[in-house]
Design a protein around this motif. Structure first.
Motif, PDB file in Angstrom:
ATOM      1  N   VAL B  40      29.569  -3.306  -5.801  1.00 14.19           N
ATOM      2  CA  VAL B  40      30.277  -3.136  -4.421  1.00 14.19           C
ATOM      3  C   VAL B  40      30.104  -4.246  -3.366  1.00 14.19           C
ATOM      4  O   VAL B  40      31.126  -4.832  -3.341  1.00 14.19           O
ATOM      5  N   ALA B  43      32.066  -7.337  -4.728  1.00 17.58           N
ATOM      6  CA  ALA B  43      33.400  -7.108  -4.592  1.00 17.58           C
ATOM      7  C   ALA B  43      34.138  -6.992  -3.430  1.00 17.58           C
ATOM      8  O   ALA B  43      35.282  -6.935  -3.209  1.00 17.58           O
ATOM      9  N   SER B  47      38.191  -6.998  -1.251  1.00 20.27           N
ATOM     10  CA  SER B  47      38.785  -5.364  -0.807  1.00 20.27           C
ATOM     11  C   SER B  47      39.677  -5.396   0.158  1.00 20.27           C
ATOM     12  O   SER B  47      40.270  -4.389   0.237  1.00 20.27           O
ATOM     13  N   HIS B  51      34.163  -2.402   5.596  1.00 24.85           N
ATOM     14  CA  HIS B  51      33.501  -1.362   5.128  1.00 24.85           C
ATOM     15  C   HIS B  51      33.217  -0.893   4.152  1.00 24.85           C
ATOM     16  O   HIS B  51      34.411  -0.653   3.436  1.00 24.85           O
ATOM     17  N   ASP B  52      32.068  -0.940   3.500  1.00 22.82           N
ATOM     18  CA  ASP B  52      32.188  -0.546   1.960  1.00 22.82           C
ATOM     19  C   ASP B  52      32.604   0.750   1.629  1.00 22.82           C
ATOM     20  O   ASP B  52      33.263   1.001   0.659  1.00 22.82           O
ATOM     21  N   ILE B  53      32.290   1.710   2.559  1.00 27.27           N
ATOM     22  CA  ILE B  53      32.937   3.205   2.094  1.00 27.27           C
ATOM     23  C   ILE B  53      34.071   3.062   1.880  1.00 27.27           C
ATOM     24  O   ILE B  53      34.873   3.532   0.974  1.00 27.27           O
ATOM     25  N   VAL B  56      35.328   1.293  -0.935  1.00 29.69           N
ATOM     26  CA  VAL B  56      35.485   2.405  -2.122  1.00 29.69           C
ATOM     27  C   VAL B  56      36.368   3.294  -2.086  1.00 29.69           C
ATOM     28  O   VAL B  56      37.090   3.582  -3.153  1.00 29.69           O
ATOM     29  N   LEU B  57      36.715   3.951  -0.976  1.00 31.43           N
ATOM     30  CA  LEU B  57      37.477   5.181  -1.014  1.00 31.43           C
ATOM     31  C   LEU B  57      39.140   4.506  -1.157  1.00 31.43           C
ATOM     32  O   LEU B  57      39.709   5.221  -1.940  1.00 31.43           O
ATOM     33  N   ASN B  59      40.138   1.410  -2.113  1.00 36.95           N
ATOM     34  CA  ASN B  59      40.328   0.267  -3.268  1.00 36.95           C
ATOM     35  C   ASN B  59      39.768   0.466  -4.436  1.00 36.95           C
ATOM     36  O   ASN B  59      40.407   0.650  -5.381  1.00 36.95           O
ATOM     37  N   PHE B  60      38.541   0.475  -4.232  1.00 34.76           N
ATOM     38  CA  PHE B  60      37.822   0.659  -5.576  1.00 34.76           C
ATOM     39  C   PHE B  60      37.922   1.803  -6.357  1.00 34.76           C
ATOM     40  O   PHE B  60      38.434   1.818  -7.775  1.00 34.76           O
ATOM     41  N   ARG B  61      37.876   2.889  -5.856  1.00 32.56           N
ATOM     42  CA  ARG B  61      38.003   4.332  -6.289  1.00 32.56           C
ATOM     43  C   ARG B  61      39.329   4.892  -5.545  1.00 32.56           C
ATOM     44  O   ARG B  61      39.398   6.233  -5.179  1.00 32.56           O
ATOM     45  N   TYR B  63      42.151   5.682  -6.602  1.00 31.03           N
ATOM     46  CA  TYR B  63      42.624   6.766  -7.334  1.00 31.03           C
ATOM     47  C   TYR B  63      42.058   8.163  -7.097  1.00 31.03           C
ATOM     48  O   TYR B  63      42.738   9.352  -6.995  1.00 31.03           O
ATOM     49  N   ASP B  64      40.764   8.113  -6.898  1.00 30.66           N
ATOM     50  CA  ASP B  64      40.209   9.381  -6.436  1.00 30.66           C
ATOM     51  C   ASP B  64      40.942   9.980  -5.403  1.00 30.66           C
ATOM     52  O   ASP B  64      41.084  11.109  -5.182  1.00 30.66           O
TER      53      ASP B  64
END
Lengths: 99, 232, 503, 103, 497, 595
Positions: B40, B43, B47, B51-53, B56-57, B59-61, B63-64
């Motif tokens: 993370v 990357a 992004s 802010h990492d979360i 993740v929410l 960009n990285f994940r 789709y979730d």
């Protein structure tokens, strides 16, 4: 024992306790409470265990955030159904749990 | 009675068993070799947010998150489907003076908080969900106090708002696909803006949906003419 | 050499199958009142099929090969293939279907649910064709089960509680049998693999397999097939299924169901295990014993029946086991007898059921005791019945004699002379339960008015009913009198047998 | 070094306390006599969870838990209790076993 | 026109139904032609996408799609191997059939009392989305979200019936689904803790036989079993499937329960074959056997038609679980056969059960009442529906030629190959029980009673059911190709356990 | 060529007539009533007669497609039998003609007549086993129509016994043929004796065949059908039964028994014993009968018993076979004609007034004398030939000649008894006055002797002067006449006990036995439902299927569809328990389920 590990253990206790409650309660609202506590326990385990010994991890935190939203959706849906069910049957438990 | 005892006994044993199993398993686990936090961190620059979360929410994940919004939508749709017909709806609760005042004062504050949370999301804790739920909380308070007759009902406008966030999300998704990119692969330059746009739209929709889940919960009136189908 | 162009002919088995499968679906979709279209479809399909089968038979006689094969699932092929053995059964079905269709058209005139009836009727024949043309055990199983399904609606066709109960009994037996057969096929396949039927058996060398398991598989297969072939003690459904309309009974007893079972036993012994392997495994002797018990038991039970169709049903139980008996007699003669009887019994029994139907439809007669004097009222039907009955007894020159003759030869050849005793006893019993009926028909005066008489103008009964009855009776005579003609059932059985034995 | 260790000890002690309280609140929420009290305790539990998230260095989750877990879910549950009870003819607060209101 | 690569097609299978869900919400208040037209387009598009993906993967092998452009451990991967795309296609076809059924109702709504329930379409599309999401998922947590979406939309669809029983059934369903999801999620948490990743392909490389892993797998297994309604956790299923609207029942029985089973299969055989134990597999097998017998038994004595079919689902799901003891701890060939049999059964049951539910619904609509006994004499009036019911029954009974037969055959072969005779008996008794309850229906329908009244139903109902049933049958004759697609690349086929 | 045509016509012509008749009957035609048609039926055996008389060279026709491959041939050895049979049919037919034209059940009578006749003549010219068996069966079964012609209860009773015995005989023949010709697909009759000779089951095959044909020839023990059938059928039918069809049985024996090919001493002796039993027993029972036709029937039994003696002897001592065969043939032809003539005489007498009857009885006495073997009759020739044939076995059984002579005395007694009855009986039942031309011709034939048929060539060893040995022929007759006189005297003094043996003799106790067995065995073979009602013991299949049925029924009792699926409800209410248990189980299975 570090905090992460500790909260994971707390999560374990919460999960087990709430599972007991989920299985023993017949009142659907109480089951929902149990479900939410179980969820909380699970989230604690998810984050706590992942961070245990490795420091903060944004990924499980993001997952839990998603999980919380899902849980509230499910809870809301359950409440809607329960309220409709109550309106029709005057009952707060499933048919097989009555009497 | 016997069944009740059995139920408690078995549930107890099962819970304890699960608890012990978890407890022990946690005790003997080994540290994994794969480290997502490191990935993370690597990357993050690409992004679009800091802010990492949030990264993740959204960009990285992402789709979730997309599916999660769908889950929310599912709940909202069921709420709409099972909502009472207008004549079944009870009048709003009687206003209480203290609550009234409190709500009246706090609502603008909550809206501000929500706006802050949304804006903060890209750099520090906060984001669409928190903002949306704060907004929804405000609406619930208004509804409870009876000050404003907010309602998310069958009207097209309501439905548009309900699906607004998801629509934007989807449009972006479709856009990335049409551009020949993987799903929700934002162009690096636009990433931040797109995420903010999505978050803003989501905030609105999340707020409305969460409120609608509260608002559309059926009244508990005995079924005089329930909105049933199939067996009517 | 071959007068037929060497075509691979994969479409021919398919066409034969299709000529009843497609009409079946079309008929089912047809509105109830479209009687003309239905009749044309029925008869057209039957005639076309007969022609195709004849053409194919001709080709097979000259050694042509018609095969359709594709993978059905991993390790298992769907194989339709025309070999001499298939044509034996296919020919029988195609010919008798035509007659039964004609008969059924007359029988069901004005009855309800005809689209359903004829739809399943055709489907039933399609399954029979499939059984005949199946080229391996699994394909056989496919159509064997399809047959169960397509006959059920026919059995319960009348929709009365009695027929519904009969249908239930029928299903219990056949579905159960199907399950056992499935296990048998599965076990065999797991032992040997998915092998195609071969003239001298698909088992190349039994030595390489576990003999005990092979025996277990054999008996599972026989038990599964034995239900349809009505081997004692699996025969219980057959007499009960008698409540079905007469053409259905005819189909059940002569063409489709019991024959499918018997044909299956033939396939298992000859084309799966190979008769020599089966002999080496020592399974033929018990099979012969089983068949013999069935023959006698069916005959004894028939003796005590008072209903025409019931008596015929028990007679079927007895007669069909002749086929199994012939198969179980190791040696060409017994095989010839058994295979010829497959055809002969069909001809004779269908005649008898047609007659029973004629009596029921024309005079309302169901009990044997009510038949007094029916010969005078319905001479042609009664003559046909007489021919069928005498054929069953084995009186020459009728078809039944020919098969019995070869069965007897086979019994001696295979070193089981006691089988001859069984044949003798069975013939005596056959006479004991058939001759009184014949006697009543011709020699007793009519004592009471017919229970439910219908007039059909000048003829003794509906022409649609009479023509097939005559035809099959004539064939019964012809199959015996001209037993030695080319393409006669006997000759075809000989052709098959010549390919079955390695020596 | 020492202070850090000390801080750790103190914070760990806080964590222990929080953990115990969390479990206790949850137990109260799950097994309280009346449902209303259970829901109230659940809201408290949610807030404590938010604290726990803070302790787990997950401020986003803390925010979300407070807003959604405690706030919205609490509101939904409370509203539901009101409706489920308001229509029961027997005005008993102890509805744990009175799962089906008499007509 | 250039061929679109499978990888590019993948996300459309999620985006398109989701988009239609949004559209469905927007046009919800409109009735009639517009709704039909819009959803018809959606259905067609979906089927086209499914076919395109299937053919592409069947021809040129598995495809993958890294969502957001982030590759696996960080991002979420979608992956489309043969099994996944087959199930995608299956979903497309079965859901299309159900959709057509609903459209038929909607068209007939003008002259009949029948009415499409409000908000059916959004939930329908959400359900489809979640199913596609599950089939194509490459990530454990993503599967959790998919499961939740699946569960909530399915519960919502059940609740649409609106009746008292519909609501109690929906609630029960929801409770089971939630408990199951949590068990699953807990397992996910443990897995993440142990391996630091959620991506399935990576996990498959990493997973070892450790207590934590085994516990995680056990928890996920129990959760998924609950969601798949494995006996004796099946209590929620018959009421839910039996009381839901006909097309919903069809969707639920045909597809929804398969979703959780699919995850279970992936988990046991693709992700963590090292962590599972033969004893556990035997345990699941025993429960499967119990399901086969119990479900069949219940169906045999069930007075209501749709409930009968629902009980049948319980039984048929049991067959799926017979796969575990045949594939874990047995030889390569037995495992391969069992896999093929199980997968074929999954597909065949989807076709057959949806056909049977649709046919049952039509029969009930005609009879006006839902009891099996109320069908007395319906044979004359509704031959097509009965025929569809019968064809579906053929497959369920495992009679040839049908997909059900081929499946049972393969399972039998596997049982024989692994020397586990016990399962053979179960397979057989299950078939016999099935025959028992299927023919119970036929027995009633063949009664010739003059006094019963039947209302005509739209022909479209029958065509839909017939088409599905015909597919179940056709699968029996041509299962080679789909099977080879489905099993290509599965670890268990190569003796992965 | 003409011969072949004749051969075909022999069989095809009466068959064609029968077909036409049946067709006419079906279409409600009146063919059977026409006078010209009755002539056609009567004279249907003409082709057979011409063929038999004209086939001095032998005619052979091969029909490989027929049955199992058929061969038709008239060989010199069979000519006599064929000719005699054809003659008997024609002569009897002349008596039947009035019945054909206006009797009751005309159609069935004509049909039976034509078919039985076809079978009879065809059986005498068919050379292959299947063909022979076919026509033999055709004859036997068609004769049923003739036996029950009067449709009285007695006739039906007789018919029942006839059919039962016929079926029994047929299966015995079939078994015998099968055992004999094992391994031969379409054997010829001539193969049979040869095959038996080489068979390891020679005795069984021979016994089967002998018994099978023995039914037709009324060998004692297999004769039960005969008295009834002869008594209750019209006399002309008895004439063809006893004069023509019986000879088909004889022919069957001669063709299939291994005469001269193998020695079966025990069986031969047994046959001789049985034959003599028949000869004397028949006479004994016969003279106690009260109807002329019955007495004549027993006479047939007696005569056929005699006929068994040379056959048995030939089986015993193969070397005498050629002589024995000739003797048997001669004996059979003679007996057939004589017996037919006597029956036709009965028929004539029944239709005559008191005065004519004297004339009839007188003429019958002439025939009777021939039957008894009075000198210068065919009977004498037959007896002498027989004795001569038996010369070689005299060393084995020295008493055989005396026994034969005594049997002739028995025959004489029977003839006298028959004539006495004929003279005294009043006609019962249907009286048809026939034109007695057939009878007269038969008397002529018998009186003139049989060698006008060219028989000498058929009997290979014609016994030169011995046949004039009047003494050996006369003393039995004289003895018999003395006995008759004594009996007459005793009767007039009422010293003679009035023994009556019912006309079925042994059949009567057998029938009683059968009724008893049936009463005992009524439980066998009933339907399960009926069985349940009557509470009888379960049958075999019941015993086998009982456990299954019980299981199924208890299962069905539980499947009460009216009740909802309560079990599932119960399970649902303990769902949490179940879940808990499963959780624990699964955890354990994963923990300890090491592979």
């Amino acid at each position: 024992m570090n905090a992460d590990r500790l909260y994971a253990y707390v999560g374990v206790v919460l999960f087990a306790m709430a599972m007991y409650a989920f299985l023993t309660h017949t009142h659907l609202l109480r089951r929902l409470l149990a479900f939410n506590v179980m969820g909380g326990g699970t989230f604690l385990i998810l984050v706590g265990l992942a961070q245990d010994g490795r420091g903060p991890d944004p990924v499980p935190q993001a997952l839990v955030l998603t999980g919380i939203v899902v849980a509230v959706s499910a809870t809301a849906l359950a409440i809607i159904l329960l309220r409709r069910w109550f309106a029709l049957s005057r009952s707060t438990a499933l048919p097989e749990d009555q009497s | 009675m016997r069944r009740r005892v059995a139920r408690h006994a078995v549930a107890g044993v099962a819970s304890v068993a699960v608890g012990i199993a978890l407890w022990q398993a946690i005790g003997v686990r080994s540290i994994p070799t794969v480290s997502l936090p490191a990935l993370v961190r690597e990357a993050m620059p690409a992004s679009g947010v800091s802010h990492d979360i949030t990264a993740v929410l959204l960009n990285f994940r992402s789709y979730d998150t997309l599916l999660e919004i769908a889950v929310l939508l599912a709940a909202a749709v069921v709420a709409l489907a099972l909502r009472d017909t207008p004549r079944e709806r009870m009048p709003a609760s009687q206003p209480y003076l203290i609550l009234d005042t409190f709500v009246w004062r706090i609502t603008p504050l909550l809206v501000l908080v929500a706006a802050y949370l949304l804006w903060a999301g890209s750099t520090r804790p906060g984001g669409a969900f928190q903002a949306g739920s704060v907004l929804a909380g405000a609406a619930v308070l208004l509804r409870l106090s009876g000050l404003a007759v907010l309602s998310v009902d069958d009207r097209l406008a309501s439905r548009v708002v309900v699906v607004f966030g998801l629509s934007v999300f989807l449009l972006v998704a479709a856009g990335t696909l049409l551009a020949g990119q993987p799903l929700l692969a934002y162009p690096p330059a636009w990433a931040g803006a797109l995420i903010l746009m999505i978050e803003a739209a989501l905030t609105l929709s999340i707020a409305v949906v969460l409120f609608s889940l509260f608002d559309n919960a059926p009244q508990s009136r005995p079924a005089a003419a329930p909105a049933q189908r199939g067996e009517a | 050499m071959s007068p037929i162009p060497e075509i691979s002919g994969w479409w021919l088995p398919l066409a034969v199958l299709g000529t009843s499968l497609v009409p079946a679906l079309l008929i089912m979709l047809l509105a109830e009142h479209r009687q003309g279209v239905r009749t044309v479809l029925n008869l057209g399909a039957a005639v076309v099929k007969l022609a195709l089968v004849a053409y194919m038979t001709w080709g097979v006689a000259f050694g042509n090969n018609y095969e359709l094969r594709f993978g059905m699932m991993p390790g298992v092929d769907f194989v339709l293939r025309a070999d001499a053995m298939s044509m034996l059964f296919a020919g029988l079905s195609a010919a008798l279907w035509l007659f039964t269709t004609i008969y059924a058209i007359g029988y069901l005139e004005g009855a309800p649910n005809r689209s359903r009836f004829f739809g399943f009727f055709s489907l039933c024949v399609a399954s029979t064709m499939g059984i005949a043309l199946a080229g391996n055990l699994v394909t056989f199983l496919v159509f064997y089960e399809l047959l169960t399904l397509s006959t059920y609606p026919l059995v319960v066709h009348r929709g009365t509680p009695k027929s519904l109960n009969a249908g239930r009994t029928y299903l219990r037996y056949t579905i159960g049998g199907g399950a056992v057969l499935l296990v048998g096929v599965a076990l065999f396949t797991s032992l040997v693999g998915d092998v195609s039927f071969a003239d001298t058996g698909a088992l190349v060398s039994e030595a390489s397999y576990d003999a005990t398991l092979l025996r277990v598989a054999f008996w599972l297969l026989i038990a599964g097939l034995g239900v349809k072939a009505a081997l004692v003690p699996l025969h219980g459904w057959l007499p009960i299924a008698m409540v079905a309309p007469a053409p259905v009974s005819a189909l059940l007893h002569a063409v489709a169901v019991v024959k499918a079972g018997a044909f299956g036993i033939v396939r298992v012994v000859y084309n799966v295990y190979g008769v020599e392997t089966a002999q080496a495994l020592g399974v033929l002797f018990p099979l012969a014993v089983l068949a013999s018990i069935t023959i006698l038991w069916g005959s004894v039970r028939a003796l005590f029946q008072t209903e025409i169709k019931k008596r015929l049903a028990y007679s079927t139980i007895s007669q069909v086991s002749y086929i199994a008996l012939g198969i179980a007699l190791f040696g060409p003669w017994g095989s010839i007898g058994g295979l010829a009887h497959l055809l002969h019994q069909g001809l004779m029994k269908i005649t008898l059921f047609f007659c029973a139907g004629n009596y029921a439809e024309t005079l309302g007669v169901h009990d044997i005791a009510e038949l007094d004097g029916a010969g005078r009222r319905m001479p042609v039907t009664s003559a046909a019945f007489t021919i069928g009955a005498f054929g069953m007894i084995g009186v020459p020159p009728l078809a039944g004699f020919v098969s019995k003759w070869y069965l007897g030869l086979g019994a001696l050849e295979s070193g089981m002379p006691w089988v001859l005793g069984v044949l003798v006893l069975s013939s005596l019993l056959n006479a004991a339960y058939f001759l009184p009926i014949v006697h009543r028909l011709w020699f007793r005066p009519q004592t009471a008015p017919w229970p439910d008489e219908h007039s059909f103008g000048t003829g003794e009964t509906n022409r649609w009913l009479l023509i097939p009855t005559i035809a099959t009776a004539v064939f019964t005579v012809g199959a015996g009198v001209f037993a030695n003609m080319p393409y006669s059932p006997l000759r075809w059985a000989m052709l098959v047998v010549a390919r079955v034995y390695t020596q | 070094m020492d202070g850090e260790a000390n801080g750790m000890t103190i914070s760990l002690a806080f964590d222990w306390v929080l953990g115990v309280v969390l479990v206790a609140t949850a137990a109260g929420a799950l097994f309280s006599k009346t449902l209303f009290r259970g829901v109230v305790l659940f809201v408290v539990f949610g807030l404590l969870m938010a604290l726990a998230w803070v302790r787990l260095q997950a401020p986003d989750l803390a925010l979300a838990e407070a807003a959604i877990g405690a706030g919205l879910t609490g509101a939904l549950l409370l509203d539901a209790i009101g409706h489920l009870k308001s229509r029961s003819v027997t005005p008993s607060h102890n509805d744990d076993d009175a799962v089906k209101g008499s007509t | 026109m250039t061929a679109v690569s499978a990888g590019q097609l993948l996300p459309w299978l999620l985006v398109a139904p989701l988009a239609w869900a949004v559209i469905a919400v927007l046009i919800e208040s409109r009735r009639g032609a517009l709704t039909i037209a819009v959803h018809a387009i959606g259905v067609l598009l979906h089927v086209a996408l499914g076919v395109a993906l299937y053919t592409s993967v069947a021809r040129s092998g598995p495809a993958a799609h890294a969502l957001g452009g982030w590759s696996a451990p960080l991002g979420i991967g979608l992956r489309a191997d043969g099994l996944a795309v087959t199930l995608v296609l299956l979903t497309a076809v079965v859901s299309a059939a159900c959709a057509v059924y609903v459209m038929t109702t909607e068209r007939a709504a003008h002259d009949a009392d029948a009415e499409t329930p409000r908000y059916f379409w959004p939930l329908f599309w959400l359900l489809v989305t979640s199913l596609n999401g599950i089939w194509l998922a490459g990530d454990l947590f993503n599967l959790y979200v998919g499961l939740e979406l699946l569960g909530l939309s399915a519960v919502g669809l059940v609740a649409l019936g609106g009746s008292e029983t519909a609501l109690s059934s929906a609630l029960r369903y929801l409770m089971a689904a939630l408990l199951g999801s949590l068990a699953y999620l807990l397992g996910v948490a443990l897995i993440y803790a142990a391996y630091g990743t959620l991506a399935l392909p990576e996990l498959a490389e990493l997973i070892a036989r450790e207590p934590l892993t085994q516990l995680a797998i056990a928890l996920m297994t129990i959760g998924l079993c609950l969601k798949t309604a494995l006996f004796p956790l099946h209590g929620w299923l018959p009421p839910a499937h039996g009381v839901a609207l006909t097309p919903v029942s069809a969707l639920l029985s045909a597809l929804v329960v398969k979703g959780s089973f699919y995850i279970l299969f992936r988990l046991w055989f693709d992700v963590a074959p090292e962590a599972v134990t033969p004893l556990a597999a035997q345990g699941l097998g025993v429960l499967g056997a119990g399901a086969v017998l119990w479900g069949g038994w219940q169906a045999l004595r069930e007075p209501k038609l749709k409930m009968l079919v629902a009980h049948s689902t319980v039984a048929q799901l049991g067959y799926l679980f017979l796969f575990f003891p045949l594939a874990v701890g047995t030889g390569v060939s037995a495992a391969a056969l069992a896999t093929q049999g199980m997968l074929l059964h999954l597909v065949a049951h989807a076709f057959a059960k949806s056909a049977m539910f649709l046919a049952s619904g039509t029969l009930i609509a005609a009879a006006g009442r839902g009891g099996v006994a109320d069908l007395a004499g319906i044979g004359r009036h509704m031959p097509m529906s009965l025929f569809a019911f019968g064809l579906a029954g053929v497959s369920l009974m495992g009679l040839p030629p049908s997909g059900g037969f081929n499946a049972k055959w393969l399972l039998l072969q596997s049982a024989l190959a692994s020397g586990q005779w016990f399962w053979l008996c179960v397979l057989l008794s299950g078939g016999l029980l099935t025959a028992g309850y299927v023919f119970r229906v036929f027995r009633e329908s063949f009664v010739e009673s003059k006094d019963s009244q039947f209302t005509p139903t739209p022909r479209g109902y029958d065509w839909v059911a017939l088409t599905l049933a015909a597919m179940a049958i056709a699968l029996g004759l041509a299962s080679q190709a789909p099977l080879s697609t489905m099993t290509s690349g599965l670890r268990v086929m190569a003796g992965g356990t | 060529m003409i011969g072949v045509v004749l051969l075909v016509l022999t069989v095809a012509w009466p068959l064609a007539l029968a077909t036409m008749l049946a067709t006419s009957a079906v279409f409600r035609g009146t063919l059977q009533d026409a006078s010209w048609w009755s002539w056609l039926v009567t004279l249907a055996p003409i082709p057979a007669l011409i063929a038999a008389l004209g086939a001095t060279q032998g005619i052979r026709l091969e029909l490989p497609w027929l049955l199992l491959g058929s061969v038709w041939e008239i060989d010199p050895a069979r000519r006599a039998l064929l000719a005699a049979a054809a003659l008997v049919w024609i002569l009897a037919g002349l008596h039947m003609r009035t019945r054909f034209v206006d009797g009751t059940h005309r159609t069935s009578l004509q049909l039976g007549w034509l078919l039985a006749m076809t079978g009879n003549v065809a059986a005498m010219l068919v050379q292959d086993v299947a063909g022979f068996y076919t026509f033999f069966a055709l004859m036997s079964f068609s004769a049923y129509l003739l036996v029950v012609h009067t449709r009285t209860d007695d006739a039906f009773a007789a018919g029942r016994v006839y059919v039962a015995m016929t079926v029994f005989g047929e299966v015995l023949i079939l078994s015998g043929l099968l055992i004999a010709t094992r391994g031969l697909s379409s054997p010829l009759l001539t193969d049979v004796p040869v095959a038996i000779a080489t068979s390891s089951h020679a005795a069984i095959a021979t016994l089967c065949l002998w018994m099978g044909f023995g039914v037709k020839t009324a060998v004692v023990g297999l004769h039960f059908w005969l008295p009834g059938a002869y008594t209750h059928a019209p006399p002309p039918v008895a004439a063809v039964l006893g004069g023509a069809m019986i000879n088909a049985g004889v022919l069957g024996m001669l063709s299939t028994l291994p005469l001269g090919t193998v020695s079966l001493p025990t069986l031969g002796a047994f046959i001789i014993v049985v034959g003599l039993t028949g000869a004397f027993g028949g006479a004994l029972v016969g003279i106690m009968q009260h109807a002329s036709v019955t007495v004549l029937g027993y006479s047939s039994i007696s005569q056929m018993g005699l006929l068994m003696v040379p056959i048995g002897a030939a089986l015993h001592t193969p070397s005498i076979a050629p002589l024995a065969i000739g003797a048997v043939t001669l004996f059979a032809v003679h007996h057939g004609l004589a017996k037919a003539s006597l029956f036709l005489g009965v028929d004539t007498a029944r239709g005559s007034d008191r005065f004519s009857r004297v004339l009839v009885v007188s003429l019958c006495a002439l025939v009777g004398a021939s039957l008894a073997g009075a000198p210068f009759t065919s009977g004498a020739a037959a007896k002498l030939v027989t004795k001569y044939a038996l010369y070689d076995v005299a060393s084995v059984w020295p008493w055989l000649g005396t026994a034969l002579s005594l049997a002739a005395a028995g025959t004489t007694l029977l003839v006298v008894r028959a004539l006495w009855c004929l003279a005294h009986e009043t006609a019962e039942g249907e009286v048809v006055s026939s034109w007695p031309v057939g009878w007269l011709m038969s008397v002529g034939l018998v009186v003139l002797g049989v060698w006008s048929l060219g028989l000498p060539s058929a009997a290979p060893a014609w016994p030169g002067a011995e046949w004039l040995d009047a003494v050996s022929l006369m003393w039995p007759i004289a003895l018999a006449l003395v006995l008759v006189g004594a009996a007459a005297w005793a009767s007039s003094q009422r010293l003679l006990p009035l023994w009556r043996v019912p006309s079925g003799d042994l059949l009567v106790p057998l029938r009683a036995l059968w009724h008893w067995v049936r009463a005992q065995g009524t439980g066998i073979g009933r339907d399960p439902s009926e069985r349940a009602k009557s509470g009888a013991s379960p049958t075999l299949s019941g015993a086998v299927a009982a456990p299954v049925i019980v299981a199924l029924q208890s299962l069905r009792a539980r499947v009460r569809v009216e009740h909802p699926a309560r079990a599932d409800d119960a399970l649902r209410s303990v769902a949490p328990i179940v879940f808990g248990v499963l959780v624990v189980m699964l955890l354990l299975l994963f923990r300890f389920g090491a592979s």
